[in-house]
Design an enzyme around this catalytic site. Structure first.
Site, mmCIF file in Angstrom:
data_model
loop_
_atom_site.group_PDB
_atom_site.id
_atom_site.type_symbol
_atom_site.label_atom_id
_atom_site.label_comp_id
_atom_site.label_asym_id
_atom_site.label_seq_id
_atom_site.Cartn_x
_atom_site.Cartn_y
_atom_site.Cartn_z
ATOM 1 N N LYS A 106 -1.982 48.364 66.669
ATOM 2 C CA LYS A 106 -1.036 47.252 66.488
ATOM 3 C C LYS A 106 0.006 47.350 67.590
ATOM 4 O O LYS A 106 0.235 48.433 68.140
ATOM 5 C CB LYS A 106 -0.361 47.371 65.122
ATOM 6 C CG LYS A 106 0.299 46.094 64.646
ATOM 7 C CD LYS A 106 -0.681 45.150 63.972
ATOM 8 C CE LYS A 106 -0.033 43.824 63.645
ATOM 9 N NZ LYS A 106 -0.941 42.942 62.884
ATOM 10 N N ASP A 158 -0.136 37.842 65.831
ATOM 11 C CA ASP A 158 0.463 38.166 64.522
ATOM 12 C C ASP A 158 1.729 37.309 64.458
ATOM 13 O O ASP A 158 1.808 36.294 65.159
ATOM 14 C CB ASP A 158 0.771 39.682 64.425
ATOM 15 C CG ASP A 158 1.186 40.110 63.008
ATOM 16 O OD1 ASP A 158 0.319 40.195 62.139
ATOM 17 O OD2 ASP A 158 2.388 40.342 62.758
HETATM 18 P P1 NDP Z 1 3.476 33.183 61.997
HETATM 19 O O1 NDP Z 1 4.398 33.656 63.033
HETATM 20 O O2 NDP Z 1 2.494 32.123 62.298
HETATM 21 O O3 NDP Z 1 4.315 32.709 60.714
HETATM 22 C C1 NDP Z 1 5.192 33.597 60.096
HETATM 23 C C2 NDP Z 1 5.802 32.905 58.894
HETATM 24 O O4 NDP Z 1 6.518 33.877 58.135
HETATM 25 C C3 NDP Z 1 6.775 31.833 59.263
HETATM 26 O O5 NDP Z 1 6.830 30.888 58.231
HETATM 27 C C4 NDP Z 1 8.096 32.611 59.367
HETATM 28 O O6 NDP Z 1 9.199 31.767 59.155
HETATM 29 C C5 NDP Z 1 7.924 33.598 58.206
HETATM 30 N N1 NDP Z 1 8.636 34.847 58.457
HETATM 31 C C6 NDP Z 1 8.474 35.713 59.478
HETATM 32 N N2 NDP Z 1 9.328 36.736 59.374
HETATM 33 C C7 NDP Z 1 10.051 36.507 58.267
HETATM 34 C C8 NDP Z 1 11.099 37.199 57.627
HETATM 35 N N3 NDP Z 1 11.586 38.340 58.131
HETATM 36 N N4 NDP Z 1 11.591 36.695 56.483
HETATM 37 C C9 NDP Z 1 11.099 35.554 55.962
HETATM 38 N N5 NDP Z 1 10.117 34.829 56.536
HETATM 39 C C10 NDP Z 1 9.602 35.308 57.668
HETATM 40 O O7 NDP Z 1 2.763 34.498 61.423
HETATM 41 P P2 NDP Z 1 1.396 34.631 60.636
HETATM 42 O O8 NDP Z 1 1.210 33.495 59.703
HETATM 43 O O9 NDP Z 1 0.349 34.941 61.628
HETATM 44 O O10 NDP Z 1 1.656 35.975 59.814
HETATM 45 C C11 NDP Z 1 2.184 35.975 58.470
HETATM 46 C C12 NDP Z 1 1.829 37.300 57.802
HETATM 47 O O11 NDP Z 1 0.393 37.439 57.762
HETATM 48 C C13 NDP Z 1 2.341 38.543 58.533
HETATM 49 O O12 NDP Z 1 2.654 39.539 57.577
HETATM 50 C C14 NDP Z 1 1.124 38.984 59.344
HETATM 51 O O13 NDP Z 1 1.167 40.365 59.652
HETATM 52 C C15 NDP Z 1 0.020 38.659 58.358
HETATM 53 N N6 NDP Z 1 -1.308 38.528 58.946
HETATM 54 C C16 NDP Z 1 -1.571 37.613 59.945
HETATM 55 C C17 NDP Z 1 -2.840 37.494 60.465
HETATM 56 C C18 NDP Z 1 -3.193 36.443 61.463
HETATM 57 O O14 NDP Z 1 -4.384 36.298 61.737
HETATM 58 N N7 NDP Z 1 -2.262 35.680 61.995
HETATM 59 C C19 NDP Z 1 -3.924 38.393 60.042
HETATM 60 C C20 NDP Z 1 -3.570 39.259 58.946
HETATM 61 C C21 NDP Z 1 -2.297 39.332 58.454
HETATM 62 P P3 NDP Z 1 10.643 32.110 59.771
HETATM 63 O O15 NDP Z 1 10.491 33.102 60.887
HETATM 64 O O16 NDP Z 1 11.156 30.785 60.177
HETATM 65 O O17 NDP Z 1 11.405 32.696 58.636
#
Ligand code: NDP
Length: 445
Positions: free
Chosen positions: A125, A165
């Site tokens: 990672k 991610d």
């Molecule tokens: P994105 O960057 O596309 O979206 C992230 C989302 O989570 C946004 O809505 C963001 O909104 C919110 N977010 C991020 N940080 C915070 C925080 N500290 N508090 C509250 N909201 C938060 O990311 P992904 O959708 O790709 O990833 C989401 C989760 O899924 C993560 O945990 C990631 O590790 C996991 N994941 C992703 C994969 C992938 O293929 N993309 C694969 C497996 C797991 P905002 O920042 O505006 O609050």
């Protein structure tokens, strides 16, 4: 003191300031107690002592110039945790909260997740404390180019293959790939999540969200139930959250909340049609708050509140680590929620997960539930090696089968070791056994 406690004590001493990493290790080690009792050979070969220490950890300076001509400096990370079953594989996260402990927790989880997919991928990672929010495309490009100017020497199609991610989507992967190619003068599958015209796989953007819905369907199937007619609450509405909504809709359920760190929106009719199109654009393209969705469609916005206070059948945290705590868990249980699936990585605190298990809530752990993303990344690597591309339906069918298999493996491993119904233990055990056997075969390395 038991062997597992001894290892945990050592890990705690060595990594005292990395609470998320310690949380992830503690959860896995606890699950392994019955496995190690039945297989002392893993203890003798030091498999557990080795698996908790990354093979390599890289930290580097990322200098770049902003639109005002000012020099900015961020910190870059890549943790190459385990190459026992394949090249290191795992995403890059760009978010101000990123530090070494967070990257290590994610890299550690990735070892077992990748093993569960059945594909030959090790665990790694990376990321940076760079915040893409509010940055221009040109700033993001300059940052990505600087980041890759250091990272390129540590990665490669057969060495380490990063993906996206939080904060790293198609735009960032494009800039990173362009810089890698320019430096090494090779067009190779060094990253996944690439654009479809330049080596990407169809269905990669959809994979984590769709895979989550497939996994939940398997959990429900065991109870002769399905997603049809179910009310679902989620938090994050990024890559994972939005495609999860799309699949839930097509399976006849409805998603009624989205949230960010400032509050949540309640959309009782369900997020679908033009509302979903609007949402798809909101974070992944414009990076705006969920409040904008509430304003656009005249819906209530609950400032400073959590979506876990809303009654639902199924809750799917899809934003970030430790976003759902014991208090939220109690509220969900009291409101009749009977299934929780972790779409984000480690979104439930250990206490929350414990409460769900105790109260017989169906609980899907992240490494199993969200493995669809890395699974299709693995399929992207296969297609790159073959210089060939499968159709969307072909990739989707393989993803579906992988998620069905992950559920079956996790469920049967839990049963075999006397922990029936505990998918946290089952996923940890099934993932561990595959990696541990490879480590045994390869000697002490
Ligand atoms: P994105 O960057 O596309 O979206 C992230 C989302 O989570 C946004 O809505 C963001 O909104 C919110 N977010 C991020 N940080 C915070 C925080 N500290 N508090 C509250 N909201 C938060 O990311 P992904 O959708 O790709 O990833 C989401 C989760 O899924 C993560 O945990 C990631 O590790 C996991 N994941 C992703 C994969 C992938 O293929 N993309 C694969 C497996 C797991 P905002 O920042 O505006 O609050």
């Amino acid at each position: 003191m038991s062997y597992v406690n001894e290892v945990m004590q050592k890990v705690t001493q060595r990594n005292a300031h990395e609470p998320e990493f310690l949380q992830a290790v503690a959860e896995v080690l606890e699950s392994l107690e019955p496995v190690l009792a039945a297989h002392p050979e893993y203890i003798e070969a030091g498999v557990v002592d080795r698996i908790v220490e990354p093979e390599r950890q890289l930290m580097f300076r990322v200098p770049w110039v902003d639109d005002q001509g000012k020099v900015q400096v961020n910190r870059g990370f890549r943790v190459q945790f385990s190459s026992a079953i394949g090249p290191y594989k795992g995403g890059l996260r760009f978010h101000p909260s990123v530090n070494l402990g967070i990257i290590k927790f994610l890299g550690f989880e990735q070892i077992f997740k990748n093993a569960l997919t059945g594909l030959p991928m090790g665990g790694g990672k990376g990321g940076s404390d760079f915040d893409p929010r509010g940055k221009s495309d040109a700033e993001v490009m300059r940052f990505c180019q600087s980041f890759m100017t250091e990272l390129y020497r540590h990665v490669g199609a057969d060495t380490d293959v990063p993906a996206g991610d939080i904060g790293v989507g198609g735009r960032e992967i494009g800039f990173l790939f362009g810089q890698y190619k320019r430096i090494v003068n090779r067009f190779e599958g060094v990253l996944t999540g690439k654009g479809i015209n330049w080596g990407g796989s169809l269905a990669r953007p959809e994979a984590t969200g769709y895979g989550t819905a497939y996994f939940i369907s398997e959990m429900l199937k065991e109870k002769n139930d399905s997603l049809a007619g179910k009310t679902v609450t989620i938090s994050g509405y990024g890559n994972v959250g939005t495609y999860f909504i799309e699949k839930v809709n097509s399976l006849g359920g409805k998603v009624i909340t989205i949230a960010d760190e400032y509050g949540y929106v309640l959309d009782k009719e369900g997020i679908a049609g033009e509302k979903l199109d609007f949402l798809m654009d909101l974070w992944t393209v414009k990076r705006l708050s969920a409040k904008v969705y509430a304003e656009q469609f005249g819906l209530p916005w609950f400032e400073g509140k959590s979506p876990w206070e809303v009654p639902c059948d199924i809750a799917v945290p899809s934003a970030t680590q430790n976003e759902l705590n014991a208090e939220h868990a109690q509220q969900l249980i009291a409101n009749g929620c009977y299934c929780v699936a972790e779409a984000a990585n480690m979104p439930c605190t250990a206490e929350a997960a414990e409460l769900f298990l105790k109260n017989k809530v169906l609980f899907g752990p992240a490494k199993a539930v969200n493995a669809g993303g890395v699974a299709v990344s693995g399929l992207e690597m296969s297609q790159n090696s073959m210089r060939y591309g499968w159709t969307f339906d072909e990739v989707d069918a393989k993803l579906y089968q992988i998620m069905v298999d992950i559920y079956a493996k996790s469920s049967s491993a839990a049963k075999k070791y006397g922990l029936e119904g505990n998918l946290i233990a089952g996923a940890n055990i099934a993932g561990f056994l595959k990696v541990a056997d490879a480590m045994m075969a390869q000697g002490v390395v």
